[in-house]
Design an enzyme around this catalytic site. Structure first.
Site: not given
Length: 357
Positions: A132, A175
């Site tokens: 990501t 995250y």
């Protein structure tokens, strides 16, 4: 079972998270080209059963399915044993959820990825990992200025090309930490063990088979909210910019990278729509209103932890390595998703839509 022991024409490609949005599109592409595919999933996300049913109806016996949670290393290794290659797309995907339950986020994203890598190491199977843009943190080093409806970098090179892999890692939020650490583990298994691995650091992927929720899949969620007449909450002023990439282009990148994994192993690549597909939240919402013919009701709240005012992927590295490029213009792609959602969207949910890039 070693890679040499497998019959490459019969051995499946494993897609972990293969009933999800990107995973089901990737599985469909492989199956459509005659590749047997093994979908591994724990089916915890709403709507994924519909994706799996679609794959099964379309492809029949070429598709095999194993219900496994990647946190269960032993079951995962057994399920993966027949595979000749692994696409690892399973994850806890929401920044918000990671802040609420960082332990679960760590177990899924880091320990789960470790389990995938250990299974792959025993098999000597290549692994392509879905990372990501959050591994770059909130990018405070990129000074931005306000334009009419968006933020844009002061730096002319970043404005023209986007954010390159050389910007440096800066994990933020649980995250970002779990995905970033997993990203580095995947790359290190190429260095330490010679395992053919590679990483795609994705910007915002959208397209058919995406059932966006308030915490993940924001392009689809904005469209669903507009179609269902629900208000949308924007965190910040809506001038945040992202480069959005149609899932068909993402699938082409994943498959292209696997095809050249021996040459490109141990490398990370940014994957997004690039400068030509960069759009602010405000501009996208205006386009959605025009596209659906419906007024979009907005609510505003404070900017959230770890948000990037501007992220556009510099895709020149992957373009040079694979001859890949983003082919679907963002307006055309969003229209494609809107038409698909009109035919296939799930029942409206009561919650307000929220932006999570």
């Amino acid at each position: 079972m070693s890679q040499q022991d497998r019959n490459p024409r019969k051995a499946p490609v494993a897609v972990i998270g293969g009933s999800g949005f990107i995973g089901s599109n990737l599985a469909d592409s492989l199956l459509s080209d005659g590749e047997p595919v093994l979908v591994i999933d724990n089916f915890s996300r709403s709507g994924v059963e519909q994706n799996l049913e679609w794959l099964a109806q379309k492809h029949g016996s070429r598709l095999s399915v194993e219900t496994v949670d990647i946190r269960d290393g032993s079951s995962l290794a057994s399920a993966l044993a027949p595979a000749k290659a692994i696409f690892h797309l399973a994850a806890q995907t929401a920044v918000t959820t990671s802040l609420v339950d960082p332990a679960q986020d760590l177990d899924i994203n880091l320990k789960g990825t470790f389990n995938v890598l250990e299974a792959a190491r025993r098999m000597n199977a290549p692994v392509i990992f879905a990372s990501t843009n959050k591994v770059y943190g909130s990018l405070p080093q990129i000074a931005v200025r306000e334009a009419d409806d968006r933020y844009e970098p002061e730096d002319e090179a970043i404005r023209a090309n986007g954010v390159a892999e050389t910007i440096g890692l800066d994990f933020c939020t649980p995250y970002g930490c779990s995905k970033g650490a997993a990203d580095q583990y995947v790359l290190d298994y190429a260095k330490s063990y010679g395992l053919p691995t590679a990483v795609l650091r994705m910007s915002c992927i959208y397209g058919p088979r995406q059932f966006g929720t308030e915490d993940q899949g924001w392009v689809a969620h904005f469209l669903l909210s507009a179609l269902d007449g629900r208000p949308i909450t924007i965190y910040g002023d809506g001038k945040q910019v992202r480069d959005i990439l149609h899932v068909s282009d993402a699938v082409a990148a994943y498959r292209g990278l696997l095809g050249r994994i021996e040459d490109l192993k141990g490398q990370a690549f940014n994957l997004g729509g690039g400068p030509h597909n960069a759009v602010s939240l405000r501009a996208l919402l205006s386009e959605i209103a025009a596209m659906t013919g419906r007024d979009v009701t907005l609510r505003h709240d404070l900017q959230r932890t770890g948000d990037q005012p501007f992220f556009v992927a510099d895709t020149r590295k992957i373009e040079a390595a694979l001859g890949w490029r983003a082919r679907v213009p963002w307006r055309e792609g969003v229209c494609d998703l809107a038409e698909w959602l009109l035919r296939h969207r799930l029942q409206p949910r009561p919650e307000t839509a929220r932006y999570v890039a």
